[in-house]
Design a protein around this motif. Structure first.
Motif, short mmCIF file in Angstrom:
data_model
loop_
_atom_site.label_atom_id
_atom_site.label_comp_id
_atom_site.label_asym_id
_atom_site.label_seq_id
_atom_site.Cartn_x
_atom_site.Cartn_y
_atom_site.Cartn_z
N CYS A 3 0.78 -1.33 -0.09
CA CYS A 3 0.15 0.09 0.02
C CYS A 3 0.84 1.19 -0.19
CB CYS A 3 -0.93 0.07 1.32
SG CYS A 3 -1.61 1.55 1.46
N ASN A 5 -0.14 4.10 0.96
CA ASN A 5 -0.46 5.03 2.03
C ASN A 5 0.07 4.60 3.30
OD1 ASN A 5 -2.04 6.99 3.24
ND2 ASN A 5 -3.33 5.37 4.29
N CYS A 6 -0.21 3.22 3.68
CA CYS A 6 0.37 2.72 5.01
C CYS A 6 1.41 1.86 5.06
CB CYS A 6 -1.03 2.11 5.89
SG CYS A 6 -1.39 0.54 5.00
N SER A 8 1.39 -1.46 4.13
CA SER A 8 1.01 -2.81 4.57
C SER A 8 0.90 -3.70 3.04
CB SER A 8 -0.12 -2.93 5.22
OG SER A 8 -1.31 -2.46 4.55
N CYS A 17 -6.93 -0.77 -0.24
CA CYS A 17 -5.99 -1.36 0.86
C CYS A 17 -7.16 -1.84 2.04
CB CYS A 17 -5.04 -0.53 1.49
SG CYS A 17 -4.09 -1.06 3.01
N LYS A 19 -6.30 -2.30 5.13
CA LYS A 19 -5.80 -1.91 6.48
C LYS A 19 -6.16 -0.44 6.49
CE LYS A 19 -2.70 -4.34 9.03
NZ LYS A 19 -1.29 -4.71 8.44
N CYS A 20 -6.11 0.56 5.48
CA CYS A 20 -6.44 1.86 5.77
C CYS A 20 -7.65 2.23 4.92
CB CYS A 20 -5.03 2.68 5.43
SG CYS A 20 -4.50 2.54 3.75
#
Ligand code: ZN
Length: 107
Positions: A3, A5-6, A8, A17, A19-20
């Motif tokens: 990802c 952004n994060c 992961s 994603c 996660k985020c």
């Protein structure tokens, strides 16, 4: 892949994603609507009729900007300048914003 952004790890085919919740860009083809994509027409209409309350921003997921516009309108309604500023702000947004806060293009 990972990802942007994060950081992961996300599936190669994942459009978002887990996660985020940020769009990975996979499956987002310009001009082709994405599942869950919001309507640009609705965004513009909300901006025109309820833009002073930031409703179009809440609709597109830009909660921070929506709250800012709502507060300016609520506390600045007796002043001309803040309302004028919000009006211009909303006008610029409905012309320039073409995707929601997750980066998913409007349909
Ligand atoms: Zn992420």
């Amino acid at each position: 892949m990972f990802c942007k952004n994060c950081g992961s790890e996300v599936s190669e085919k994942a459009a978002v994603c887990v996660k985020c919740g940020v769009a990975t860009g996979v499956g987002v083809i310009p001009g082709v609507p994405v599942a869950g994509a919001k309507s640009r027409v609705a965004y513009i209409l909300l901006g025109i009729f309820l833009g002073g309350f930031g409703i179009h921003n809440f609709y597109a997921g830009y909660t921070g900007k929506g709250v800012a516009q709502l507060l300016i309108t609520l506390f600045g309604f007796w002043l001309v300048l803040p309302l004028f500023a919000v009006g211009i702000w909303v006008l610029v947004e409905i012309i320039t914003v073409k995707a929601d806060s997750q980066g998913v293009p409007f349909t």
